[in-house]
Design an enzyme around this catalytic site. Structure first.
Site, PDB file in Angstrom:
ATOM      1  N   TYR A 122      29.209   3.542  39.446  1.00  0.00           N
ATOM      2  CA  TYR A 122      27.784   3.438  39.756  1.00  0.00           C
ATOM      3  C   TYR A 122      27.586   2.663  41.051  1.00  0.00           C
ATOM      4  CZ  TYR A 122      26.332   5.018  35.108  1.00  0.00           C
ATOM      5  OH  TYR A 122      26.113   5.759  33.982  1.00  0.00           O
ATOM      6  N   TYR A 161      33.914   6.912  32.873  1.00  0.00           N
ATOM      7  CA  TYR A 161      34.221   5.561  33.361  1.00  0.00           C
ATOM      8  C   TYR A 161      34.566   4.627  32.201  1.00  0.00           C
ATOM      9  CZ  TYR A 161      29.247   4.627  32.270  1.00  0.00           C
ATOM     10  OH  TYR A 161      28.028   4.510  31.662  1.00  0.00           O
ATOM     11  N   HIS A 174      28.266  11.536  31.754  1.00  0.00           N
ATOM     12  CA  HIS A 174      26.877  11.698  31.311  1.00  0.00           C
ATOM     13  C   HIS A 174      25.926  11.419  32.459  1.00  0.00           C
ATOM     14  CE1 HIS A 174      27.920   7.449  30.770  1.00  0.00           C
ATOM     15  NE2 HIS A 174      26.676   7.206  31.149  1.00  0.00           N
ATOM     16  N   HIS A 176      22.101   9.805  32.819  1.00  0.00           N
ATOM     17  CA  HIS A 176      21.014   9.122  32.114  1.00  0.00           C
ATOM     18  C   HIS A 176      19.693   9.794  32.468  1.00  0.00           C
ATOM     19  CE1 HIS A 176      23.371   5.523  30.857  1.00  0.00           C
ATOM     20  NE2 HIS A 176      24.087   5.815  31.918  1.00  0.00           N
TER      21      HIS A 176
HETATM   22 FE   LIG Z   1      26.181   5.357  32.054  1.00  0.00          FE
END
Ligand SMILES: [Fe+3]
Lengths: 253, 187
Positions: A122, A161, A174, A176
Site C-alpha cells: 500500500y 500481502y 482484494h 477495498h
Molecule cells: Fe487490504
C-alpha cells in the site's frame, strides 16, 4: 509463542463447524460477519459484547448524504492514470452494479476503492511490507454510480500481502470498497476478492463471513466480455446493500 | 436479494477515505457552530488510533436533504477543494488521531418533525471491526425520545454528549467494556 497458521486454521474450522450445525438445526444462513471473530485477533477487543438495540423510530438513518459531480473528477475512476507513467502489473477493469435488496439500482451514489499495488504494497507509510512501492500507482479511486447503478474502475490487479495476525498470515488479493446507499443505514464497507484465490482458506478476515454462499458474494467473476482487447482483463462484481425494510419501499433516487 | 457481506476497513484506509476538511460541516468562527468531539476506546480502555467515523445529520432547520459537495474536488488537479460552506451537506468523515481522538465542527441538527429529539447519526469503522457500528449523538437527554426512553440511565448516558466550554460537546465511544456505547440496528 506466536500463533501458527495451524492454530488459526483450527479456530476457523471449529467456528465453521458450529455455524454449519446451527444451519442444519434450522437456523437461517447468516448473511454477515460475526463481529466477534477471535481468529482475526484485532476483533477481540473491538466488538460490542452487548446486543445491538433495534430502533424502530429512525428518520435520519433512513436518509443519507448525497454526492454529485462536484465530489468526483472523471479521472478518479482510472487508477492507472494518476501519475505520469504507467503502473506495473496486470491492468484490469472492474465493473458491476450497486443494488438494494429488492434489486433496484442505487443511482448517483459514491463508490470509493483503495488497494495495494501489484506487489502487495500500500502507498501508506504504515505498510512496511518489504515489497516495492510503485511511483506510478497510489491505489485510490472513486466514482458515482450511473442511472443503472453501475460503477466502473480501471486499475491494476493487487498483490497478496503479509500481515501480523499470526505467523505466515497472508491476505488474499482484494480491493477495498466503500459504498453509500440512499439511506445512511445502507452504508457498506467491504472487500472484493478474485476468483480461485488459494489463500481463501487461510484468511480469517475472509472466513469471518460464516456461510459459503455469503463468502461467494464477495468474489468477483472473471468476465471475458468486460476485457478490452490488448488492454485489460475484466472482472464483474455486483454489490447488494443491506438496510432497513423501510428503505426498500422508497423510490430509488 | 442477499446482501454483500461487510469486511473491516482494515489498517490502510488512511490515504483513501479521510480528506481535508472532512470534519468541518460549519465554517470556523460561525456564531452557531459547535464542536462535537471525543475519543474512541477499545475493550481494554485503550484509545483506538485507527478508527474512522462518519456523521450524518439534519440541517439546523431539521431538513434531511443534504446537499452534494462534502468531498468537493478541484476539477483541474484532482485535489480536494473543501466544502463551499454555503450548502450544508450534513455529512462528515474523520479518522481518530494517534490519541484516539476525533472532532467535528458542525451546526446542531434541528428536529426532523414535531416532537422529535434531534441527534447526529454516527457510523463507526475500525481496523479489527468486521462490520461497522451505528450509534447516535444527542445533545440532551430527553424522555420524549423513544430510543433514550427505552434505555437504562447508564446505557442512555452513552448517547448523550456533555456540554463543555465554548460550544463544545463531548461524547466518547466505547467499542466494548463496562461503558460500552449503545449501538443500533435498523430493520
Ligand atoms: Fe487490504
Amino acid at each position: 509463542m506466536p500463533d501458527s497458521q495451524g492454530d488459526i486454521d483450527r479456530e476457523i474450522a471449529d467456528i465453521a463447524t458450529a455455524a454449519a450445525k446451527a444451519v442444519a438445526g434450522g437456523e437461517p444462513e447468516p448473511e454477515h460477519v460475526s463481529r466477534d471473530y477471535p481468529p482475526y485477533r484485532s476483533s477481540v477487543l473491538r466488538h460490542p459484547r452487548l446486543p445491538l438495540i433495534l430502533t424502530e423510530e429512525a428518520d435520519t438513518e433512513l436518509r443519507g448524504p448525497v454526492f454529485g459531480v462536484t465530489d468526483v473528477t472523471e479521472l478518479d475512476r482510472d487508477l492507472t492514470r494518476h501519475h505520469p507513467g504507467e503502473p506495473l502489473g496486470e491492468r484490469i477493469t472492474v465493473s458491476g452494479r450497486v443494488l438494494d435488496r429488492s434489486g433496484r439500482p442505487v443511482r448517483g451514489q459514491l463508490v470509493e476503492v483503495w488497494q495495494a499495488n501489484a506487489s502487495g504494497r500500500y502507498a501508506h507509510d504504515r505498510d512496511q511490507h518489504p515489497a516495492p512501492l510503485d511511483p506510478n500507482f497510489t491505489g485510490t479511486g472513486r466514482c458515482l454510480t450511473d442511472d443503472e447503478g453501475r460503477y466502473h474502475f480501471t486499475t491494476i490487479k493487487p498483490g497478496a500481502y503479509p500481515w501480523r495476525n499470526h505467523v505466515n498470515a497472508w491476505r488474499p488479493a482484494h480491493i477495498h470498497f466503500s459504498v453509500f446507499g440512499t439511506a445512511f443505514a445502507q452504508r457498506l464497507v467491504t472487500q472484493m476478492y478474485f476468483p480461485n484465490d488459494p489463500l481463501f482458506r487461510y484468511d480469517p478476515i475472509f472466513n469471518s463471513v460464516p456461510s459459503e454462499s455469503a463468502r461467494q458474494r464477495m468474489i468477483a467473476a472473471y468476465d471475458h466480455d468486460l476485457s478490452s482487447p490488448e488492454w485489460s482483463l475484466g472482472y464483474r462484481w455486483d454489490i447488494v446493500l443491506d438496510g432497513p425494510s423501510a428503505t426498500w419501499m422508497e423510490e430509488g433516487r | 436479494m442477499k446482501p454483500t457481506p461487510s469486511q473491516t476497513v482494515g489498517p490502510f484506509y488512511g490515504y483513501a477515505l479521510p480528506y481535508p476538511g472532512g470534519g468541518e460541516l460549519a465554517p470556523a468562527g460561525h456564531p452557531d457552530a459547535v464542536v462535537v468531539h471525543g475519543f474512541v476506546y477499545d475493550g481494554a480502555g485503550e484509545p483506538v488510533p485507527d478508527a474512522l467515523l462518519e456523521f450524518w445529520q439534519a440541517d439546523p432547520g431539521g431538513g434531511l436533504d443534504g446537499e452534494p459537495g462534502s468531498m468537493r474536488k478541484d476539477q483541474v488537479n484532482r485535489s480536494f477543494a473543501g466544502r463551499d460552506l454555503v450548502r450544508f451537506t450534513g455529512f462528515a468523515r474523520v479518522a481518530t488521531d494517534a490519541d484516539g481522538q476525533w472532532a467535528v465542527r458542525t451546526f446542531r441538527p434541528g428536529a426532523t418533525g414535531p416532537g422529535r429529539v434531534p441527534y447526529i447519526s454516527v457510523c463507526v469503522f475500525a481496523r479489527g471491526l468486521l462490520h461497522h457500528l451505528y450509534t447516535r449523538i444527542y445533545f440532551e437527554d430527553s424522555a420524549s425520545d423513544p430510543l433514550l426512553a427505552s434505555l437504562e440511565p447508564d446505557r442512555r448516558a452513552t448517547l448523550v454528549a456533555t456540554a463543555g466550554p465554548g460550544g463544545t460537546h463531548r461524547l466518547d465511544i466505547h467499542l466494548q467494556g463496562e461503558r460500552e456505547t449503545v449501538f443500533l440496528e435498523f430493520r
